[in-house]
Design a protein around this motif. Structure first.
Motif, short mmCIF file in Angstrom:
data_model
loop_
_atom_site.label_atom_id
_atom_site.label_comp_id
_atom_site.label_asym_id
_atom_site.label_seq_id
_atom_site.Cartn_x
_atom_site.Cartn_y
_atom_site.Cartn_z
N PHE A 167 -25.65 -36.75 2.50
CA PHE A 167 -25.56 -36.56 3.90
C PHE A 167 -26.42 -35.59 4.28
O PHE A 167 -26.31 -34.35 3.97
N SER A 168 -27.45 -35.79 5.06
CA SER A 168 -28.93 -35.00 5.27
C SER A 168 -29.36 -34.27 4.02
O SER A 168 -29.57 -33.00 3.86
N LYS A 196 -19.99 -32.72 10.87
CA LYS A 196 -20.34 -33.75 11.34
C LYS A 196 -19.17 -34.86 10.75
O LYS A 196 -18.79 -35.87 11.22
N ARG A 242 -24.65 -44.63 9.73
CA ARG A 242 -25.49 -43.25 9.99
C ARG A 242 -26.82 -43.08 9.21
O ARG A 242 -26.94 -43.23 8.00
N GLU A 296 -28.29 -40.25 8.44
CA GLU A 296 -28.39 -39.39 7.61
C GLU A 296 -27.79 -39.50 6.17
O GLU A 296 -28.12 -38.76 5.38
N LYS A 320 -26.38 -25.31 6.77
CA LYS A 320 -26.75 -26.77 6.73
C LYS A 320 -25.59 -27.38 6.32
O LYS A 320 -25.01 -28.34 6.91
N VAL A 344 -23.26 -30.04 8.11
CA VAL A 344 -22.52 -31.39 7.46
C VAL A 344 -21.16 -31.67 7.77
O VAL A 344 -20.62 -32.80 7.90
#
Length: 550
Positions: A161-162, A67, A140, A142, A60, A64
């Motif tokens: 972020f997420s 991105k 965004r 996220e 994950k 991130v």
């Protein structure tokens, strides 16, 4: 980097004479069976504290970062076009994300933040980063809790972020484009960039240099995980509050690894606390000799710069230009860390002879039980976004208040707590709003739902006050033998100067932001500072009086 001491026996004779750092090793003896056993139990303890993330979480993080790298490239292209560069140039301008800190060192745990650096070509300005990159991230879905801290020693954008916390720095290099294979170790890249960019770039350069300078990376990582957990549990892990941040702790552990290049992690931890407790500050901690270079940039030098000479616990970064990673340490925070080194030395001594266990080293701090009097520093504002910026600014200036408090007569120590306590409060009238800004929150039988909050605001029947409360413990000089007269503790000057300082921020708005500094007795500390099972001293109903209300 491989473990030099995992090589075959034929290399041991040459390896044991290799010097890592600025002095020869203290010992090149291999670990004993007992030290290996205690290292195993240490790793087991660290796992129980959740310091190792799962493969799923690791993937994950990689997603991130991928991105984020794309967002950086899009941001660079957008600003390039905004500055009227040809589209062909904008397409090739590049931009890249680098990681540093605990993630790059390989010692991050589940839920840890990722220190990242946004590197851009020369036509991208810092203002572009804090305006256009900020807006790009804000859009965004996220991204949450986006907070720019523009006035910090190293300007940073903080966000999630997420669900993963990110600290994003900015550096503009004097290059027309940023290729994907850019290597930041090249000193020539520092030409023509300002001090803030140098400090930002050096985060990545220092991390890579630390890994190059330790003899046994697995032992280093295990020991560093231990020291980071200990520092967080004891509430002394915070550069901004005047303690040590991640890079400083890493360099201290690396130095001990250099002195004991073949030691197991448990032995490194044991030696670490004793060495740090006995260290003759302000003698600097160095991982290698300080380099001179051809660039017109400042290198740490206490003989040349009075501000460098004033550093109390200098830990010097190994990448050129060398800087002090611990310039924020004050008299109070140095005293507190020294006390913690002593406590840890005593506990680990017992652990290494089987009398105590590793979890005892990681016992939680007793900050909110330690002092009779505290200062509350309360930053408040009327929107969530404004509060993130305002509380970040106040937090970055708290060290200035601590240093002023250290000058107060009868005050032995000003101990800042490393975290603030944030909340939002629905206030139905001006009195409740004023009380909330002073840390007194309305007690209701039932909390408002989000729908009810929205309805109250739309109908002008209430408003939300956002607050962040920081704490400073005050250790007062004990009465002299036979003294009965009450002692005075006048903190009006430090608090007045501090409020003036934070209000001088160019984005300060007196109509939407508040700052309050006030005494509070330990018996009146709010429940939110205690975890379940912890308890303050017996509370009294009477509230403490403000020493300064602004």
């Amino acid at each position: 980097m491989s473990n030099d001491y995992d090589k075959s026996g034929e290399n041991e004779a040459t390896q044991e004479y290799k010097t890592y750092g600025v002095t020869p090793p203290i010992s090149v003896n291999p670990p004993t069976e007992k030290e290996l056993k205690y290292t195993e139990t240490l790793i087991e303890t660290l796992k129980k504290f959740g310091l190792f993330e799962s493969e799923e979480d690791a993937r994950k993080r990689e997603i991130v970062l991928g991105k984020l790298n794309t967002i950086v490239k899009d941001f660079v292209k957008y600003v390039s076009l905004k500055h009227h560069l040809p589209e062909s140039v904008a397409n090739e301008a590049g931009g890249k994300i680098f990681t540093f800190g605990s993630y790059r060192l390989g010692v991050h745990g589940a839920g840890a933040d990722i220190d990242t650096l946004c590197v851009t070509p020369k036509h991208i300005q810092r203002e572009d980063f804090f305006e256009d990159m900020y807006e790009a991230l804000k859009k965004r879905p996220e991204v949450t809790n986006l907070t720019p801290v523009t006035d910090a020693y190293v300007p940073v954008m903080k966000f999630y972020f997420s669900g993963i916390p990110i600290d994003l720095l900015f550096a503009q290099l004097q290059l027309s484009s940023i290729p994907d294979d850019l290597d930041l170790s090249n000193n020539e890249l520092l030409k023509g960039i300002d001090d803030r960019c140098i400090r930002s770039v050096n985060g990545s350069r220092v991390t890579d240099e630390i890994l190059r300078l330790v003899p046994d990376i697995p032992a280093f990582r295990s020991a560093l995980r231990c020291i980071k957990l200990w520092a967080k549990r004891r509430a002394i892990y915070s550069n901004v509050m005047g303690f040590l941040g991640g890079v400083a702790w890493a360099m201290l552990v690396a130095r001990v690894c250099q002195l004991y290049p073949r030691a197991a992690a448990s032995a490194i931890v044991s030696k670490f606390f004793l060495i740090m407790y006995q260290w003759k500050w302000p003698q600097p901690v160095l991982l290698k000799p300080i380099e001179d270079g051809p660039l017109q940039v400042r290198v740490w030098n206490p003989k040349l710069y009075p501000s460098d000479k004033a550093h109390r616990m200098p830990v010097i970064t190994p990448a050129y230009p060398s800087m002090c990673a611990t310039h924020n340490v004050t008299m109070s925070t140095q005293t507190i860390m020294t006390q913690e080194f002593k406590r840890a030395t005593d506990i680990v001594e017992y652990i290494m002879v089987g009398v105590k266990q590793w979890p005892e080293l990681f016992a939680k701090h007793d900050f909110f039980q330690k002092y009779r009097y505290y200062l509350q520093v309360i930053a408040s504002s009327n929107t969530e976004e404004r509060q993130r910026k305002w509380s970040g600014l106040v937090e970055s200036r708290l060290r200035q208040l601590v240093m002023k408090l250290e000058l107060v007569e009868n005050l032995v120590l000003a101990h800042p707590f490393i975290d603030g306590f944030s909340r939002s409060t629905v206030c139905l009238n001006d009195e409740e709003g004023l009380n909330a800004a002073h840390g007194i929150f309305p007690k209701r039988e039932k909390e408002f739902t989000e729908e009810e909050k929205q309805k109250l605001i739309e109908n002008n029947e209430g408003r939300i006050v956002y607050t962040t409360i920081f704490y400073i413990g005050l250790q007062i000089e004990p009465r002299a033998a036979g003294q009965t007269a009450p002692r005075k503790l006048d903190i009006s000057w430090p608090t007045s100067e501090f409020t003036k300082l934070v209000k001088s921020w160019d984005k300060y708005d007196e109509n939407s932001m508040g700052i309050v500094v006030q005494y509070i007795k330990s018996t009146n500390l709010p429940d939110e500072v205690f975890e379940e099972g912890e308890h303050p001293k017996t509370k009294v109903k009477k509230r403490s009086k403000s020493s300064r209300v602004c």
